[in-house]
Design an enzyme around this catalytic site. Structure first.
Site, PDB file in Angstrom:
ATOM      1  N   TYR A  89     -54.289 -21.449  53.794  1.00 54.23           N
ATOM      2  CA  TYR A  89     -54.295 -19.984  53.643  1.00 54.23           C
ATOM      3  C   TYR A  89     -55.706 -19.403  53.759  1.00 54.23           C
ATOM      4  O   TYR A  89     -55.875 -18.188  53.740  1.00 54.23           O
ATOM      5  CB  TYR A  89     -53.546 -19.518  52.396  1.00 54.23           C
ATOM      6  CG  TYR A  89     -53.954 -20.085  51.049  1.00 54.23           C
ATOM      7  CD1 TYR A  89     -55.269 -20.050  50.578  1.00 54.23           C
ATOM      8  CD2 TYR A  89     -52.976 -20.621  50.196  1.00 54.23           C
ATOM      9  CE1 TYR A  89     -55.615 -20.540  49.334  1.00 54.23           C
ATOM     10  CE2 TYR A  89     -53.308 -21.116  48.946  1.00 54.23           C
ATOM     11  CZ  TYR A  89     -54.632 -21.074  48.518  1.00 54.23           C
ATOM     12  OH  TYR A  89     -54.964 -21.558  47.283  1.00 54.23           O
ATOM     13  N   LYS A 112     -61.498 -19.747  49.647  1.00 51.71           N
ATOM     14  CA  LYS A 112     -61.400 -20.879  50.589  1.00 51.71           C
ATOM     15  C   LYS A 112     -61.886 -20.466  51.975  1.00 51.71           C
ATOM     16  O   LYS A 112     -62.491 -21.267  52.701  1.00 51.71           O
ATOM     17  CB  LYS A 112     -59.956 -21.388  50.662  1.00 51.71           C
ATOM     18  CG  LYS A 112     -59.419 -21.990  49.360  1.00 51.71           C
ATOM     19  CD  LYS A 112     -60.076 -23.304  49.004  1.00 51.71           C
ATOM     20  CE  LYS A 112     -59.318 -24.022  47.897  1.00 51.71           C
ATOM     21  NZ  LYS A 112     -60.032 -25.210  47.401  1.00 51.71           N
TER      22      LYS A 112
HETATM   23  P1  NAP Z   1     -55.801 -30.187  40.105  1.00 52.13           P
HETATM   24  O1  NAP Z   1     -55.046 -31.461  39.961  1.00 52.13           O
HETATM   25  O2  NAP Z   1     -55.525 -29.079  39.143  1.00 52.13           O
HETATM   26  O3  NAP Z   1     -57.329 -30.515  40.141  1.00 52.13           O
HETATM   27  C1  NAP Z   1     -58.321 -29.566  40.006  1.00 52.13           C
HETATM   28  C2  NAP Z   1     -59.502 -30.287  39.393  1.00 52.13           C
HETATM   29  O4  NAP Z   1     -60.612 -29.400  39.367  1.00 52.13           O
HETATM   30  C3  NAP Z   1     -59.247 -30.738  37.967  1.00 52.13           C
HETATM   31  O5  NAP Z   1     -59.565 -32.108  37.878  1.00 52.13           O
HETATM   32  C4  NAP Z   1     -60.177 -29.894  37.136  1.00 52.13           C
HETATM   33  O6  NAP Z   1     -60.682 -30.676  36.043  1.00 52.13           O
HETATM   34  C5  NAP Z   1     -61.269 -29.550  38.119  1.00 52.13           C
HETATM   35  N1  NAP Z   1     -61.925 -28.293  37.818  1.00 52.13           N
HETATM   36  C6  NAP Z   1     -61.365 -27.069  37.651  1.00 52.13           C
HETATM   37  N2  NAP Z   1     -62.287 -26.162  37.379  1.00 52.13           N
HETATM   38  C7  NAP Z   1     -63.470 -26.825  37.373  1.00 52.13           C
HETATM   39  C8  NAP Z   1     -64.811 -26.423  37.141  1.00 52.13           C
HETATM   40  N3  NAP Z   1     -65.115 -25.154  36.855  1.00 52.13           N
HETATM   41  N4  NAP Z   1     -65.786 -27.355  37.209  1.00 52.13           N
HETATM   42  C9  NAP Z   1     -65.498 -28.656  37.494  1.00 52.13           C
HETATM   43  N5  NAP Z   1     -64.250 -29.089  37.726  1.00 52.13           N
HETATM   44  C10 NAP Z   1     -63.251 -28.177  37.646  1.00 52.13           C
HETATM   45  O7  NAP Z   1     -55.612 -29.567  41.555  1.00 52.13           O
HETATM   46  P2  NAP Z   1     -55.234 -30.178  42.977  1.00 52.13           P
HETATM   47  O8  NAP Z   1     -53.954 -29.575  43.348  1.00 52.13           O
HETATM   48  O9  NAP Z   1     -55.423 -31.644  43.017  1.00 52.13           O
HETATM   49  O10 NAP Z   1     -56.351 -29.460  43.857  1.00 52.13           O
HETATM   50  C11 NAP Z   1     -57.495 -30.147  44.347  1.00 52.13           C
HETATM   51  C12 NAP Z   1     -58.052 -29.396  45.534  1.00 52.13           C
HETATM   52  O11 NAP Z   1     -57.097 -29.351  46.591  1.00 52.13           O
HETATM   53  C13 NAP Z   1     -58.405 -27.944  45.239  1.00 52.13           C
HETATM   54  O12 NAP Z   1     -59.571 -27.602  45.952  1.00 52.13           O
HETATM   55  C14 NAP Z   1     -57.217 -27.178  45.770  1.00 52.13           C
HETATM   56  O13 NAP Z   1     -57.521 -25.854  46.081  1.00 52.13           O
HETATM   57  C15 NAP Z   1     -56.904 -28.000  47.005  1.00 52.13           C
HETATM   58  N6  NAP Z   1     -55.531 -27.868  47.519  1.00 52.13           N
HETATM   59  C16 NAP Z   1     -54.489 -28.368  46.800  1.00 52.13           C
HETATM   60  C17 NAP Z   1     -53.203 -28.287  47.341  1.00 52.13           C
HETATM   61  C18 NAP Z   1     -52.028 -28.890  46.608  1.00 52.13           C
HETATM   62  O14 NAP Z   1     -50.914 -28.844  47.100  1.00 52.13           O
HETATM   63  N7  NAP Z   1     -52.212 -29.492  45.478  1.00 52.13           N
HETATM   64  C19 NAP Z   1     -52.995 -27.679  48.578  1.00 52.13           C
HETATM   65  C20 NAP Z   1     -54.092 -27.165  49.274  1.00 52.13           C
HETATM   66  C21 NAP Z   1     -55.369 -27.279  48.738  1.00 52.13           C
HETATM   67  P3  NAP Z   1     -61.116 -30.021  34.630  1.00 52.13           P
HETATM   68  O15 NAP Z   1     -59.980 -29.163  34.192  1.00 52.13           O
HETATM   69  O16 NAP Z   1     -61.368 -31.228  33.785  1.00 52.13           O
HETATM   70  O17 NAP Z   1     -62.368 -29.241  34.916  1.00 52.13           O
END
Ligand code: NAP
Ligand code: COA
Length: 274
Positions: A150, A165
């Site tokens: 997106y 993003k």
């Molecule tokens: P997730 O499991 O919620 O992971 C996000 C991680 O970021 C957590 O480990 C969190 O750890 C850390 N985090 C959040 N705020 C932070 C901060 N201020 N400083 C340092 N660490 C921080 O999410 P995910 O789905 O795996 O997403 C990972 C990446 O993939 C992201 O960039 C997301 O936008 C991208 N993405 C995901 C999807 C999907 O389907 N899952 C699709 C497209 C893109 P703490 O809470 O311990 O800080």
């Protein structure tokens, strides 16, 4: 993680922000499996400690640090800590993100600012601190930014994240050119919906995830290990001439949104007699 498979990344140090959960953990596991020493960093030890145990149990080398990507003092402190025992970071994966679904009319100024701070500013701060150190050391380096499709097609409900993003994609392409003379490659990965992540489980109820699955041409969500393997490729010598690229891995999801998307699913089309 499979057991330590090959030593492609032996001697390399990789930092994965948000590496304790979801996609970040998938990437951390794959890099550790290839012999890298992996540093995962985020705000909460609760998220980091189980990932350290998992990777260690499988023979990987990993350590965890508290670091909020919005806090430049903490980022600089982590670099100092790393340099006490190692040359520095060879691979940086800017994966940490914050997101929530909200109609834009209900999004507060601070809600907007919070997501922009984590995703766009956090990526910039980490890139600046660790990237400049890579340049000063003169040994090259690789950076991967995790974005989302997106970033270019936009999306209702996540205007803050989509805008952030899109900024990260622009950052990726800008620095790919500016830092190419220092042998730094900077790429992005745009995952589609990935199973077992905060991005799916926190954001969407089960029925929404099912609807999302049905809307993907591949009819499945991605796996964190698939993103991990793509990251390992981009960090490998095999990808050394690739920079400024965004690798989309979404089972055809965003391309499938064209005018004739439904047509491709019709039985007549599948039989080859449209
Ligand atoms: P997730 O499991 O919620 O992971 C996000 C991680 O970021 C957590 O480990 C969190 O750890 C850390 N985090 C959040 N705020 C932070 C901060 N201020 N400083 C340092 N660490 C921080 O999410 P995910 O789905 O795996 O997403 C990972 C990446 O993939 C992201 O960039 C997301 O936008 C991208 N993405 C995901 C999807 C999907 O389907 N899952 C699709 C497209 C893109 P703490 O809470 O311990 O800080
Ligand atoms: N709907 C609307 N606004 C929301 C919201 C939601 N679901 N969640 C948070 N906000 C708003 C808050 O109300 C606050 O704004 P306000 O001061 O005007 O009330 C602002 O966002 C900041 O919230 P806060 O909880 O203080 O931020 P935080 O820094 O503690 O946490 C978040 C950051 C909000 C992004 C939190 O969801 C988080 O930590 N996420 C990390 C994991 C994640 O998002 N994973 C998915 C990655 S794709």
């Amino acid at each position: 993680m499979s057991q330590v498979q090959d030593r492609l990344f032996a001697g390399k140090v990789a930092l994965v922000t948000g590496g304790g959960t979801g996609i970040g953990k998938g990437i951390a596991k794959e890099l550790a499996a290839r012999g890298a020493h992996v540093i995962i960093a985020s705000r909460s030890l609760e998220n980091l400690t189980p990932a350290v145990a998992e990777v260690t149990a499988q023979g990987g080398s990993i350590e965890a640090h508290i670091m909020d990507v919005r806090n430049t003092d903490q980022i600089e402190a982590l670099l100092k800590t790393v340099k006490q025992t190692r040359r520095g970071i060879d691979f940086l994966v800017n994966n940490a993100a914050g997101n929530f679904l909200v109609p834009t009319r209900k999004l507060s100024y601070n809600g907007w600012k919070t997501v922009i701070d984590i995703v766009l500013n956090g990526t910039f701060y980490c890139t600046k601190v660790f990237g400049e150190d890579m340049i000063e050391r003169g040994e090259g380096g690789k950076i991967i930014n995790i974005v989302a499709t997106y970033a270019w097609h936009g999306s209702p409900g996540v205007v803050h994240s989509a805008a952030a993003k899109a900024g990260v994609v622009a950052l990726t392409r800008s620095l790919a050119v500016e830092w190419a003379p220092y042998d730094l490659q900077i790429n992005a990965i745009a995952p589609g919906p990935i199973e077992g992540t905060g991005g799916q489980e926190r954001l969407f109820p089960d029925e929404v995830v099912e609807a999302v699955r049905q809307s993907i041409p591949a009819k499945r969500l991605g796996q964190t290990s698939e993103v991990g393997k793509a990251a390992a490729f981009l960090l490998s010598p095999d990808a050394s001439f690739i920079t400024g690229e965004v690798l989309t891995m979404d089972g055809g999801a965003w391309l499938g949104k064209g005018m004739l998307e439904r047509f491709a699913e019709m039985p007549t089309f599948r039989k080859g007699t449209p």
